[in-house]
Design a protein around this motif. Structure first.
Motif, PDB file in Angstrom:
ATOM      1  N   LYS B 273       4.506  -0.482  -0.173  1.00  0.00           N
ATOM      2  CA  LYS B 273       4.908   0.625   0.699  1.00  0.00           C
ATOM      3  C   LYS B 273       5.981   1.476   0.023  1.00  0.00           C
ATOM      4  CE  LYS B 273       4.130   2.140   4.785  1.00  0.00           C
ATOM      5  NZ  LYS B 273       2.828   2.476   5.279  1.00  0.00           N
ATOM      6  N   TRP B 276       4.336   3.783  -2.423  1.00  0.00           N
ATOM      7  CA  TRP B 276       3.697   4.975  -1.850  1.00  0.00           C
ATOM      8  C   TRP B 276       4.702   5.976  -1.317  1.00  0.00           C
ATOM      9  CZ3 TRP B 276      -0.884   7.044  -2.487  1.00  0.00           C
ATOM     10  CH2 TRP B 276      -1.824   6.258  -3.157  1.00  0.00           C
ATOM     11  N   THR B 310      -2.403  14.204   2.037  1.00  0.00           N
ATOM     12  CA  THR B 310      -3.436  13.173   1.953  1.00  0.00           C
ATOM     13  C   THR B 310      -2.793  11.834   1.609  1.00  0.00           C
ATOM     14  OG1 THR B 310      -4.828  14.903   1.030  1.00  0.00           O
ATOM     15  CG2 THR B 310      -5.695  12.671   0.973  1.00  0.00           C
ATOM     16  N   ALA B 311      -1.833  11.861   0.704  1.00  0.00           N
ATOM     17  CA  ALA B 311      -1.142  10.622   0.341  1.00  0.00           C
ATOM     18  C   ALA B 311      -0.366  10.073   1.533  1.00  0.00           C
ATOM     19  CB  ALA B 311      -0.213  10.857  -0.846  1.00  0.00           C
ATOM     20  N   LEU B 313      -1.176  10.396   4.700  1.00  0.00           N
ATOM     21  CA  LEU B 313      -2.154   9.760   5.596  1.00  0.00           C
ATOM     22  C   LEU B 313      -2.658   8.443   5.015  1.00  0.00           C
ATOM     23  CD1 LEU B 313      -4.387  12.643   6.979  1.00  0.00           C
ATOM     24  CD2 LEU B 313      -2.520  11.419   8.083  1.00  0.00           C
ATOM     25  N   PHE B 314      -2.910   8.462   3.728  1.00  0.00           N
ATOM     26  CA  PHE B 314      -3.374   7.267   3.030  1.00  0.00           C
ATOM     27  C   PHE B 314      -2.346   6.147   3.171  1.00  0.00           C
ATOM     28  CE2 PHE B 314      -3.830   4.706  -0.833  1.00  0.00           C
ATOM     29  CZ  PHE B 314      -5.189   4.440  -0.809  1.00  0.00           C
ATOM     30  N   ASN B 315      -1.099   6.511   2.996  1.00  0.00           N
ATOM     31  CA  ASN B 315       0.001   5.557   3.088  1.00  0.00           C
ATOM     32  C   ASN B 315       0.039   4.930   4.470  1.00  0.00           C
ATOM     33  OD1 ASN B 315       2.398   4.219   2.439  1.00  0.00           O
ATOM     34  ND2 ASN B 315       3.660   5.884   3.186  1.00  0.00           N
ATOM     35  N   THR B 317      -2.491   4.779   6.753  1.00  0.00           N
ATOM     36  CA  THR B 317      -3.683   4.049   7.175  1.00  0.00           C
ATOM     37  C   THR B 317      -4.075   2.952   6.198  1.00  0.00           C
ATOM     38  OG1 THR B 317      -4.997   5.786   6.156  1.00  0.00           O
ATOM     39  CG2 THR B 317      -4.625   5.940   8.510  1.00  0.00           C
ATOM     40  N   ILE B 318      -4.610   3.353   5.065  1.00  0.00           N
ATOM     41  CA  ILE B 318      -5.182   2.387   4.127  1.00  0.00           C
ATOM     42  C   ILE B 318      -4.125   1.414   3.620  1.00  0.00           C
ATOM     43  CG2 ILE B 318      -6.548   2.148   2.040  1.00  0.00           C
ATOM     44  CD1 ILE B 318      -8.012   3.812   3.997  1.00  0.00           C
ATOM     45  N   VAL B 319      -2.967   1.949   3.218  1.00  0.00           N
ATOM     46  CA  VAL B 319      -1.959   1.072   2.633  1.00  0.00           C
ATOM     47  C   VAL B 319      -1.477   0.055   3.662  1.00  0.00           C
ATOM     48  CG1 VAL B 319       0.321   0.981   1.583  1.00  0.00           C
ATOM     49  CG2 VAL B 319      -1.244   2.793   0.949  1.00  0.00           C
TER      50      VAL B 319
END
Ligand code: HEM
Lengths: 566, 334
Positions: B273, B276, B310-311, B313-315, B317-319
């Motif tokens: 975390k 990111w 985008t990063a 959101l990625f951080n 959700t996905i992360v």
């Protein structure tokens, strides 16, 4: 050209606000041999474009460290990765993918970035230093060519030149009062004041970038003076702050392990509460507290608490709570009833309900060495498969089961062995598994015979007299981590400096304002103009406001002309 | 609220969340109709008039929400559907707000302590910032994007991440949870707006390029983009939101380190975390640099703003869900 000294801000030549003329610098190929090339290379390295590309590279290069476990953050994950991907892992290892943040390629990127940063900031600092002590630049000849421009004509009340000069005086005073640095440029035929504000913007920018260097240095150098050590303490146990008493110790490069501050610490009690069954989150553990007593030489003992998020400060060290668990107390006697082992052994929790795994090693006192592999269930239950499990983390129905191995523990040949693992190769299992004897199963206070008439084993009940149920029947341990961190405060100071620098760099408007009074046929024409240096969304409003405020301070007969907006 | 059943409160809260989602869907539809109708309106009104009105000259193209010169007020198109969209968004926001507060009361703590709650509060802030900004700038052309985002993420998070209220795990009992996570959500909200503006900027740039290439007497194409500020104005507005977001993100980073130092005994350890958060910070630093680098202003920097968000959101959700790390706060048991 915008990075001429009079400009006030020196920027890399490919800054968007630099005049495109300086592009020719890049197009012109160096003709001057080595020095020329070096100059050219340096200019490339300290250009905005390089900084940008390096920043983006840094972002990209940091990503793999979140995809692959890192030795620094998750050493067990790395071991697991090697087991799971025996072919891939060595290749990744060659590419330093398990140590991304200390890898040559990652280091290269950030070091280049910081060299670029320093190369960029130093000349700008020098330049800004000069700008801070120089006068605002001469008033442009034709203010009306600027985007933000207003004008009005005032009636002359007496001599035109005197009126014009007085109007500019008023403007200069107003500007100075609102924080501008002002300079008068009176020429034949016109009077003007040139004003500039927002030097703090560039100061902030430089402070921000320099503070980033500060963060990097504080992390790098401070890390050398930092140490961390781990220690497991069972309730009632004490520990002295010296190298010998740590179970593991990671000193920074400049730490002298012999000069740790001398103090001792005793774990008096470890408390934890569990959410009772039937409530949301039931079984969840919380409110972990290690109650400790610390004592420095020559001082009175002091009570302290170590909690999650609340480390304890002792003599400049900080004590953190890393983990906790049960430490069953076991006594083993030989066939004659002589005590050969008595200790509280830390069992490592394996799941949220504290099913715990531990190893007891009896090296002396029996015909052969004995190794016992134990499971502890604070609240034991039997799964449909017949396997035992724990269904709750607190001591409701504590059960200890032990498999017993006889033979050579392998601890005499000097090979270091973890106290938490047992290597049964070369030993014979005599209880549990296929040994023919059942595993030993005990509750606190119970004693059983060891197989083959070896003696007895007792699971001691540690509860104080009069305790209800199994409360307190098994001791707990706390795993503590003790840190000395000299980098932290410096890193924080530089980070905050960077934050404040950033605030100034992004939000202080830097702008120039001019007020010019020209006596002409109809009276005195007064012009107001502003020029933004960098991002300045409120410039137009500021010029408007200046014109209004100045108008209000002028003699009443003046009448505004329509503000002109190009 | 002693005596009140937290489970019941949470159920009411959940009901309100779904109501809010439904209202946001309606708002989205209204905004979408608005965009479709704007193409016609824009054709009727003279292109230049509208453009002048929405983008007041000077000052880097401030977009005025009603301060257009008085002469053109009469002819100013009244975007009825957009107005409806905004009213619905505000209504949805009220439900959303009450739902979030109830969840907090049910849990007896700040309602941003696991992924579901973080989504709840984070999206609340996105909508709040959007509505607040509307009072100064007419960004209703972003309405469908913002409400669309709210519907997708709030609906998705509620379906995928909703968990019952349980007591806070020890590592989360810290003032830094309150500060660090809240400021991170605020930064996210600002980045979201900047993202929306950057997206529209890219589309607008394309249109402007086509317009410049087209022969002067070509039939003007219908497009809502006529009613939207020009690409330059969009870019400088996106930049303004992004830098405020960047300040908050910087603070998030620092506050997170202080918390990490209290909780884990080190202020930085490249936990997933942390990685990111750092990557996002560097991406936005890159974006700010790009704005100041010749050849990067405009389309390229807009792409960086889009990549940055985008990063983010990625951080979130996905992360959070799939990456292993110390920040195990999703509240999901996998
Ligand atoms: C660790 C790497 C770096 C980071 C994180 C970073 C970050 C930032 C940030 C956040 C800003 C915006 C603040 C402001 O506008 O003053 C900024 C501005 C700026 N940076 Fe950097 N920077 C880095 C390296 C560099 C380097 C190597 C250069 C030199 C080429 C540079 C030159 C500039 C300049 C000239 C500005 C002002 C931009 C403007 O006029 O708006 N930076 N930087």
């Amino acid at each position: 050209m915008s990075n001429s000294p009079s400009d006030g801000v020196l920027r890399p030549s490919d800054h968007a606000d630099s005049s495109p003329a300086s592009d020719s610098d890049e197009i012109t190929q160096p003709r001057l041999g080595v020095i020329g090339w070096a100059r050219w290379g340096w200019r490339q390295l300290t250009s905005m474009r390089t900084a940008l590309v390096l920043l983006l590279l840094l972002a990209i290069a940091a990503v793999p460290g979140s995809l692959v476990p890192q030795r620094s953050a998750d050493p067990n994950g790395v071991t697991q990765y090697f087991t799971d991907n025996p072919d891939l892992a060595p290749v990744l290892d060659k590419l330093s993918l398990f140590d991304v943040y200390t890898s040559p390629w990652f280091s290269a990127i950030y070091l280049l970035l910081f060299i670029s940063l320093i190369g960029c900031v130093l000349p700008r600092t020098k330049h800004h230093w000069k700008a801070l002590r120089s006068q605002p630049p001469r008033t442009p000849a034709r203010l009306s060519r600027l985007d933000d421009h207003r004008s009005r004509t005032i009636a002359v009340d007496g001599e035109a030149d005197a009126t014009a000069a007085a109007a500019v005086d008023t403007a200069a005073a107003q500007l100075r009062k609102s924080g501008y640095r002002v300079a008068r440029y009176d020429a034949r035929g016109s009077y003007s004041v040139s004003a500039e504000r927002g030097y703090l913007r560039e100061t902030g920018n430089l402070v921000f970038h320099a503070a980033l260097v500060g963060v990097l240095i504080a992390v790098g150098v401070g890390g050398g003076f930092t140490y961390t050590g781990q220690r497991v303490l069972v309730e009632g146990q004490a520990f002295a702050n010296s190298l010998l008493d740590y179970s593991s110790f990671n000193p920074g490069r400049f730490v002298n392990g012999d000069t740790l501050s001398p103090y001792s610490m005793t774990l008096d009690q470890f408390d934890v509460t569990y959410v009772p069954p039937g409530q949301p989150g039931s079984g969840q553990a919380g409110d972990f507290v290690a109650h400790v007593t610390t004592q420095a030489p020559g001082a009175d003992p002091q009570d302290g608490e170590v909690r999650v998020n609340h480390p304890l400060d002792v003599q400049g060290d900080r004590v953190y709570l890393l983990g906790n668990g049960y430490a069953p107390t076991v006594t083993i006697r030989d066939a004659d009833g002589r005590e050969v082992f008595h200790d509280s052994v830390a069992f490592l929790p394996q799941d949220a309900n504290m099913t715990s795994l531990g190893v007891i090693k009896v090296a002396d006192g029996l015909p052969q060495q004995l190794g016992l592999l134990g499971f502890f269930y604070p609240t034991m239950d039997v799964l449909p498969s017949g396997a035992l499990t724990s269904t709750y983390g607190d001591l409701e129905y504590p059960v200890l089961t032990l498999r017993v191995y006889e033979g050579d523990l392998g601890i005499d040949d000097g090979t270091p062995r973890s106290v938490y693992t047992l290597d049964p190769s070369g030993m014979t299992q005599i209880a549990g598994g296929d040994s023919g004897n059942p595993a030993i199963q005990l509750m606190p206070g119970q004693t059983e015979d060891l197989p083959n008439g070896l003696g007895t084993i007792t699971f001691e009940n540690e509860a104080p007299a009069g305790a209800s149920g199994y409360d307190g029947s098994v001791k707990r341990f706390a795993s503590l981590s003790i840190h000395r961190d000299l980098a932290g405060p410096w890193v924080l100071a530089f980070a905050l400096l960077a934050l404040f620098g950033l605030l100034a760099a992004l939000f202080v408007p830097r702008r120039r304002m001019w007020v010019k009074a020209t006596p002409d046929a109809g009276g005195v024409r007064i012009e107001y103009a502003g020029l933004a240096r960098g991002e300045d969304p409120t410039l137009a409003a500021a010029v408007e406001q200046l014109a209004e405020k100045h108008g209000a301070a002028l003699p009443p007969q003046s009448h505004p002309e329509t503000g002109k907006v190009d | 609220m002693p005596g009140t059943d937290p489970l019941l409160l949470d159920e009411i809260s959940l009901l309100l969340v779904w109501t809010a989602v439904a209202i946001y869907v309606l708002a989205f539809i209204a905004y979408a109709i608005d965009l479709a109708r704007r193409s016609d309106l824009a054709l009727k009104a003279k292109d230049e008039v509208v453009a002048r009105e929405l983008v007041t000259a000077g000052g880097g193209g401030v977009i005025s929400a009603g301060t257009g010169s008085s002469a053109s007020v009469a002819s100013k198109p009244r975007y009825l559907w957009a107005r409806l969209g905004t009213v619905l968004t505000a209504l949805g926001f009220v439900f959303h707000l009450v739902a979030t507060v109830l969840r907090g009361i049910a849990a007896e703590r700040v309602p941003w302590s696991n992924m579901y709650e973080f989504a709840l509060t984070g999206l609340l802030l996105i909508v709040a910032v959007y509505l607040a900004v509307l009072t100064r700038y007419d960004l209703r052309f972003l309405g469908s994007l913002m409400t669309g985002l709210a519907v997708l993420l709030l609906g998705g998070a509620t379906l995928a991440f909703h968990v019952e209220v349980v007591p806070l795990a020890d590592p989360l009992k810290s003032v830094w949870l309150v500060v660090h996570v809240f400021v991170a959500s605020l930064a996210t909200a600002l980045f979201a707006l900047a993202f929306g503006l950057s997206v529209v900027q890219l589309i607008q740039t394309r249109r402007e390029r086509k317009l410049a290439e087209a022969p002067a007497d070509a039939e003007p194409k219908r497009s809502f983009l006529r009613t939207v500020p020009n690409a330059d104005a969009l870019e400088s507005l996106a930049y303004r939101f992004a830098i405020v977001g960047f300040i908050f993100w910087t603070f998030t980073l620092i506050a997170g380190s202080i918390w990490a130092n209290d909780a884990w005994g080190r202020f930085w350890g490249f936990d997933t975390k942390e990685v990111w958060t750092f990557v996002i910070w560097v991406l936005y630093a890159g974006y700010i640099h790009a704005r100041a680098t010749r050849g990067w202003r405009g389309t390229r920097s807009a792409w960086l703003s889009i990549i940055g968000f985008t990063a983010v959101l990625f951080n979130f959700t996905i992360v959070n869900v799939f990456f292993k790390g110390l920040h195990a706060y999703s509240g999901l048991t996998t």
